[in-house]
Design an enzyme around this catalytic site. Structure first.
Site, short mmCIF file in Angstrom:
data_model
loop_
_atom_site.label_atom_id
_atom_site.label_comp_id
_atom_site.label_asym_id
_atom_site.label_seq_id
_atom_site.Cartn_x
_atom_site.Cartn_y
_atom_site.Cartn_z
N LYS A 1 -43.58 57.35 44.65
CA LYS A 1 -43.57 58.34 45.74
C LYS A 1 -44.49 57.94 46.88
O LYS A 1 -44.16 58.12 48.05
CB LYS A 1 -43.96 59.72 45.21
CG LYS A 1 -42.87 60.43 44.45
CD LYS A 1 -43.29 61.84 44.07
CE LYS A 1 -42.18 62.55 43.30
NZ LYS A 1 -42.58 63.90 42.89
N CYS B 1 -43.50 74.97 37.20
CA CYS B 1 -42.22 74.82 37.88
C CYS B 1 -41.12 74.41 36.90
O CYS B 1 -39.95 74.76 37.07
CB CYS B 1 -42.34 73.79 39.01
SG CYS B 1 -43.34 74.36 40.40
N ASN C 1 -36.24 66.10 41.98
CA ASN C 1 -37.22 66.38 43.03
C ASN C 1 -36.56 66.70 44.37
O ASN C 1 -37.16 67.36 45.22
CB ASN C 1 -38.13 65.17 43.26
CG ASN C 1 -38.92 64.73 42.05
OD1 ASN C 1 -39.19 63.55 41.90
ND2 ASN C 1 -39.29 65.65 41.17
#
Length: 321
Positions: free
Chosen positions: A78, A177, A62
């Site tokens: 997160k 992604c 990330n």
């Protein structure tokens, strides 16, 4: 207000605008690539109350596009890591961390106190869930998506057309992604644009951002966009439901490949891909509800359109994350 001096000097903000920001609440769903710049710039602008919703944890892959986190945050939730970073950045605001997955059941509750809702999850399922909730409650929704080198950000609902009015269908060819990749700077541009749209709405600037999509092509270094004010709402839509809302008498179709998920969480689920989902259409057609599930909701939406074209209407969608 020394911290905010460079924006309060703007005629469009001023002391009154700064007080308006300080009294505002923004719900940000997703603390990843889009969420990091959204959160940083909303906190920097002095938005008084930010609610961060994200069920995921920080991973090393990330970090190239999520500069809110560092190596020490790997493995942390997160939402919690984002709250810590934002309060270190601006201790004058309140940040609430919600480390749970967004569902149709909690979407309205989480957004009930928000002035603006920001969809930074880059998930088809989350976008449609939030759009449905915002259309019902009249809350403005700022949504964005980016893949590879291209993306968009737009402002929906809140008295303007919903996301479904503009994008009633999705393409299965877009990839993700994970499969296509994404450049961190392209995500930063779109996330920054989301933050700007949210501030635009909070400050009540004119012309309104509602009913507008802005596109960005990082490869061509080109911005574009279009207005969609006045777009009609679809007459019907297939809802997303939480996995826990699947009933024992539902006909469940798991659209994931066996190498993605060797075992389905739903006993008796049929395993079909989108191109063969019509195989469940029988004469007479199935009487029970048909639940279509996949990872992100993208394939479920496409499969639902195919089944609706064949006359089936009792459908529901599940995104398994």
């Amino acid at each position: 207000m020394t911290r905010y001096a460079r924006q309060t000097v703007l005629a469009q903000v001023g002391e009154a605008g700064q007080r308006r920001l300080a009294a505002s609440t923004v719900l940000v769903v997703g603390a990843g690539g889009l969420g990091c710049p959204v959160l940083q710039y909303l906190a920097g602008a002095g938005v008084g109350h930010i609610v961060v919703v994200d069920h995921d944890t920080v991973e090393e892959t990330n970090l190239h596009r999520q500069p809110l986190y560092g190596m020490a945050d790997i493995g942390a939730a997160k939402a919690e890591a984002a709250r810590t970073a934002l309060l270190r950045f601006n201790p004058l605001i309140a940040v609430e961390a919600v480390a749970e997955r967004l569902t149709p059941q909690n979407a309205a509750r989480l957004g009930s106190g928000a002035d603006v809702i920001v969809d930074a999850a880059d998930s088809f399922a989350v976008t449609y869930m939030l759009s449905d909730a915002c259309q019902t409650t009249g809350k403005p929704l700022v949504s964005a998506s980016v893949i590879g080198l291209t993306g968009y950000a737009g402002a929906f609902c809140g008295g303007g057309p919903s996301y479904r009015a503009v994008f009633p269908e999705v393409s299965i060819d877009g990839g993700t992604c994970d499969t296509v990749g994404v450049l961190g700077t392209a995500v930063a541009v779109l996330g920054g644009l989301q933050a700007h749209l949210a501030l635009h709405l909070l400050l009540g600037l004119e012309p309104t951002a509602l009913g507008r999509v802005v596109t960005f092509d990082a490869g061509r270094l080109a911005f574009g966009g279009f207005d969609f004010d006045g777009s009609p709402e679809p007459q019907s839509a297939v809802p997303f439901i939480a996995p826990a809302a699947v009933r024992s008498d539902d006909l469940v179709v798991d659209l994931r490949r066996l190498d993605e998920a060797p075992v389905s969480p739903f006993a008796g689920a049929r395993r079909l891909d989108v191109d063969h989902v019509e195989e469940i259409v029988t004469q007479p057609p199935p009487s029970q509800r048909i639940v279509l599930c996949c990872r992100s909701g993208q394939r479920s939406l496409m499969a639902a359109e195919r089944l609706r074209a064949r006359g089936l209407g009792n459908l529901a969608l599940v995104a398994l994350g």
